[in-house]
Motif scaffolding. Structure first.
Motif, PDB file in Angstrom:
ATOM      1  N   LYS A  17       0.611  -1.416  -0.719  1.00  0.00           N
ATOM      2  CA  LYS A  17       0.029   0.068  -0.302  1.00  0.00           C
ATOM      3  C   LYS A  17       0.631   1.576   0.211  1.00  0.00           C
ATOM      4  O   LYS A  17       0.968   2.191  -0.679  1.00  0.00           O
ATOM      5  CB  LYS A  17      -1.222  -0.172   1.258  1.00  0.00           C
ATOM      6  CG  LYS A  17      -1.980   0.826   1.553  1.00  0.00           C
ATOM      7  CD  LYS A  17      -2.978   0.747   2.377  1.00  0.00           C
ATOM      8  CE  LYS A  17      -3.789   2.062   2.976  1.00  0.00           C
ATOM      9  NZ  LYS A  17      -4.576   2.418   4.098  1.00  0.00           N
ATOM     10  N   MET A  18       2.211   0.910   0.735  1.00  0.00           N
ATOM     11  CA  MET A  18       2.838   2.300   0.907  1.00  0.00           C
ATOM     12  C   MET A  18       3.570   2.880  -0.754  1.00  0.00           C
ATOM     13  O   MET A  18       3.510   4.017  -0.625  1.00  0.00           O
ATOM     14  CB  MET A  18       3.608   2.081   2.379  1.00  0.00           C
ATOM     15  CG  MET A  18       3.438   2.220   2.766  1.00  0.00           C
ATOM     16  SD  MET A  18       5.199   1.590   4.563  1.00  0.00           S
ATOM     17  CE  MET A  18       5.759   2.733   4.059  1.00  0.00           C
ATOM     18  N   LEU A  48       2.330   2.141  -3.269  1.00  0.00           N
ATOM     19  CA  LEU A  48       0.903   2.480  -4.970  1.00  0.00           C
ATOM     20  C   LEU A  48       1.066   3.922  -3.946  1.00  0.00           C
ATOM     21  O   LEU A  48       0.300   4.514  -5.221  1.00  0.00           O
ATOM     22  CB  LEU A  48      -0.294   1.902  -4.729  1.00  0.00           C
ATOM     23  CG  LEU A  48       0.242  -0.188  -5.044  1.00  0.00           C
ATOM     24  CD1 LEU A  48      -1.309  -0.849  -5.202  1.00  0.00           C
ATOM     25  CD2 LEU A  48       0.481   0.176  -6.194  1.00  0.00           C
ATOM     26  N   GLN A  49       1.074   4.107  -2.489  1.00  0.00           N
ATOM     27  CA  GLN A  49       0.973   5.385  -1.924  1.00  0.00           C
ATOM     28  C   GLN A  49       2.260   6.458  -2.622  1.00  0.00           C
ATOM     29  O   GLN A  49       2.004   7.543  -2.019  1.00  0.00           O
ATOM     30  CB  GLN A  49       0.310   5.752  -1.555  1.00  0.00           C
ATOM     31  CG  GLN A  49      -0.915   4.800  -0.962  1.00  0.00           C
ATOM     32  CD  GLN A  49      -1.037   4.918   0.786  1.00  0.00           C
ATOM     33  OE1 GLN A  49      -0.747   4.774   1.049  1.00  0.00           O
ATOM     34  NE2 GLN A  49      -2.787   4.940   0.608  1.00  0.00           N
ATOM     35  N   ASN A  50       2.752   6.036  -2.839  1.00  0.00           N
ATOM     36  CA  ASN A  50       4.827   6.235  -3.393  1.00  0.00           C
ATOM     37  C   ASN A  50       4.816   7.313  -5.187  1.00  0.00           C
ATOM     38  O   ASN A  50       4.526   5.919  -6.029  1.00  0.00           O
ATOM     39  CB  ASN A  50       5.618   5.700  -2.888  1.00  0.00           C
ATOM     40  CG  ASN A  50       7.168   6.561  -2.425  1.00  0.00           C
ATOM     41  OD1 ASN A  50       6.934   7.480  -3.402  1.00  0.00           O
ATOM     42  ND2 ASN A  50       7.503   5.850  -2.313  1.00  0.00           N
ATOM     43  N   THR A  51       4.914   8.016  -4.969  1.00  0.00           N
ATOM     44  CA  THR A  51       4.435   8.820  -6.262  1.00  0.00           C
ATOM     45  C   THR A  51       6.164   8.712  -6.684  1.00  0.00           C
ATOM     46  O   THR A  51       6.184   8.125  -8.177  1.00  0.00           O
ATOM     47  CB  THR A  51       3.964  10.885  -6.636  1.00  0.00           C
ATOM     48  OG1 THR A  51       3.220  10.779  -5.828  1.00  0.00           O
ATOM     49  CG2 THR A  51       4.371  10.746  -7.616  1.00  0.00           C
ATOM     50  N   SER A  91      11.893   4.188  -1.063  1.00  0.00           N
ATOM     51  CA  SER A  91      11.138   3.350  -0.883  1.00  0.00           C
ATOM     52  C   SER A  91      10.515   3.273   0.462  1.00  0.00           C
ATOM     53  O   SER A  91      10.275   2.426   1.076  1.00  0.00           O
ATOM     54  CB  SER A  91      10.114   2.586  -1.732  1.00  0.00           C
ATOM     55  OG  SER A  91      11.272   0.892  -1.692  1.00  0.00           O
TER      56      SER A  91
END
Length: 488
Positions: free
Chosen positions: A256-257, A259-262, A384
């Motif tokens: 989830k992190m 997929l939220q990290n541009t 990441s």
């Protein structure tokens, strides 16, 4: 704590007051600041095991591709079925890849390496069943090959995702990129060996049993080495602050992190596109060149130069990045140069009698393109952090496999039959001569678009390095230093 670790801590405590930023003696936090980090000689054994497994798995993957016609003759099957012996890796790697990520970041590196070793070994042995008389299934002997390839394909994600994890857990900051480079580049080395060794071993269908036996040897040896040599899940004393103070989130939380990290998404899409392009380039090179009169030997030579130059480029860039920590700058520059090389190939490959130019461009394409792989994997970890290394590198690989299938289908759909091809050297095994000009221009365009997108959009802080520097963790003592300190 073992004796070596204790010695390292004692030595560091004795010299702690000389370190910048250390606390005054007697303070309650002195032991925390003086915490020591250490590297072990056996990290090189672990690196060797991962390299051997990675190389062996790649060899098993492409065992039959260079001798597809001879394999079809031996097992009385079609070329399409023989192609599935390689394609099954791509099909299996996507669902198994997610499981491999979970194993690496939840259970650990030791489990991943040993499980991979056994799957790889069993797959190579089951392939041999196809040539044993007492296990003869007649026309179904091909099933043994397919089952064996499926097991080897299941092992692939486990070892492909391991280099970043190994580098983070066992190597100090100034060796991480180099260790990742060595472990990662053993995969294309295996591809190169398979492309050279299979044609050398197999002159006809009767030689296939010899080839299967030769390829099983490294897999069995790697399995024994992994089972006996990989003893620890993590080193007794960590080599760096990020390894010591790892607070990786759970598997699903980590995804989830990501997929939220541009920044990570931009890197993953750009780099996965590059991997997909390289996969298609390697697979289609012979078909692209033969229509304009280039021999299969020259296509093989260009492919070999592509890989060898890539290994050299990865080695050079890995050493540079380890010294400078310029992950982003190096990736952007080399990705742009790889895009330029792809444009050069798209133009020159459509011309006849350009062997030297094509060989040079293939070498440059490999030099700049392959060099990005280990550095980009390290960059994925940096942008990441604290997400686990298996997750950050594994997700990129899964995306690249999906894009590879899509891109392969796209390029093949754009290729049309070339009716007027008087100079074609395409064999009946390859099929009719096709005009690949639109396909390779599309490939160069996608590569250039990915490079421009990455250069313009990607920006990140090096979160893992920042975490280490901010806590003032920079002590990395080797076992040799510990021995000297203990004697004093």
């Amino acid at each position: 704590m073992d004796a070596e670790s204790a010695s390292s801590h004692n030595s560091n405590n004795n010299n702690n007051n000389n370190r910048p930023g250390s606390l005054l003696p007697g303070t309650s936090s002195e032991k925390i600041v003086a915490e020591s980090y250490k590297v072990y000689k056996r990290r090189w054994l672990l690196l060797g095991v991962v390299c051997l497994l990675n190389c062996s798995n790649a060899m098993l993957w492409l065992t039959f591709a260079p001798v597809a016609d001879k394999t079809a003759e031996r097992f009385h099957t079609s070329m399409d079925m023989v192609n599935w012996l390689s394609l099954v890796y791509l099909v299996i790697s996507v669902p198994v890849g997610l499981i491999a990520i979970w194993i690496l970041d939840t259970i650990g590196l030791k489990c991943a390496v040993i499980l991979c070793a056994w799957l790889n070994m069993m797959g190579s042995v089951i392939r041999i069943f196809s040539i044993l008389d007492f296990l003869d299934l007649g026309s179904l002997n091909f099933v043994y090959l397919l089952v064996g390839q499926c097991l080897c394909g299941t092992a692939q994600p486990l070892i492909i995702f391991s280099p970043t994890k190994l580098a983070a857990l066992w190597f100090p900051e100034h060796q991480r990129a180099t260790a990742n480079m060595i472990a990662s580049m053993s995969n294309p080395l295996g591809i190169l060996i398979a492309n050279l060794l299979s044609p050398a071993l197999v002159q006809g269908g009767k030689d296939v049993p010899l080839m299967l036996g030769v390829y099983a040897g490294p897999a069995v040896f790697a399995c024994a080495l992994a089972t006996l040599g990989v003893r620890d899940k993590v080193p007794p004393t960590p080599p760096s602050a990020s390894a010591s103070h790892s607070n990786s989130p759970s598997f699903f939380r980590g995804l989830k992190m990501l997929l939220q990290n541009t920044s990570y998404i931009i890197l993953a899409l750009s780099f996965a596109t590059g991997i997909a392009i390289f996969t298609c380039f390697s697979a289609l090179l012979e078909q692209i060149l033969c229509v304009n009169g280039y021999s299969n030997f020259f296509a093989g030579l260009s492919g070999a130069l592509f890989i060898v130059s890539g290994l050299i480029g990865a080695f050079c860039l890995g050493l540079y990045v380890d010294r400078t920590k310029k992950f982003t700058e190096a990736t952007k520059v080399f990705l742009c140069l790889a895009a330029l090389a792809s444009i050069g190939f798209a133009v020159v490959s459509q011309l006849r009698n350009q062997t030297y130019a094509l060989a040079t461009i293939s070498s440059l394409f490999g030099f700049f393109g392959f060099a990005i792989y280990p550095v980009a994997m390290e960059l994925a970890v940096e942008c990441s952090y604290p997400v686990g290394e298996g997750s950050s590198s594994g997700l990129i690989f899964v995306i690249s496999q999906l894009l590879g299938v899509v891109l392969m289908l796209l390029l093949q759909s754009l290729a049309v039959e070339k009716k007027d091809a008087p100079f074609s050297t395409c064999t009946s095994a390859i099929g009719k001569a096709l005009d690949w000009s639109t396909s390779i221009l599309m490939m160069a365009g996608i590569c250039s678009l990915a490079a421009c997108f990455f250069v313009a959009a990607f920006h990140t802080n090096y979160k893992r390095i920042f975490a280490e520097v901010s806590h003032d963790f920079s002590v990395n003592k080797s076992e040799e230093d510990v021995a000297v300190t203990a004697e004093k």
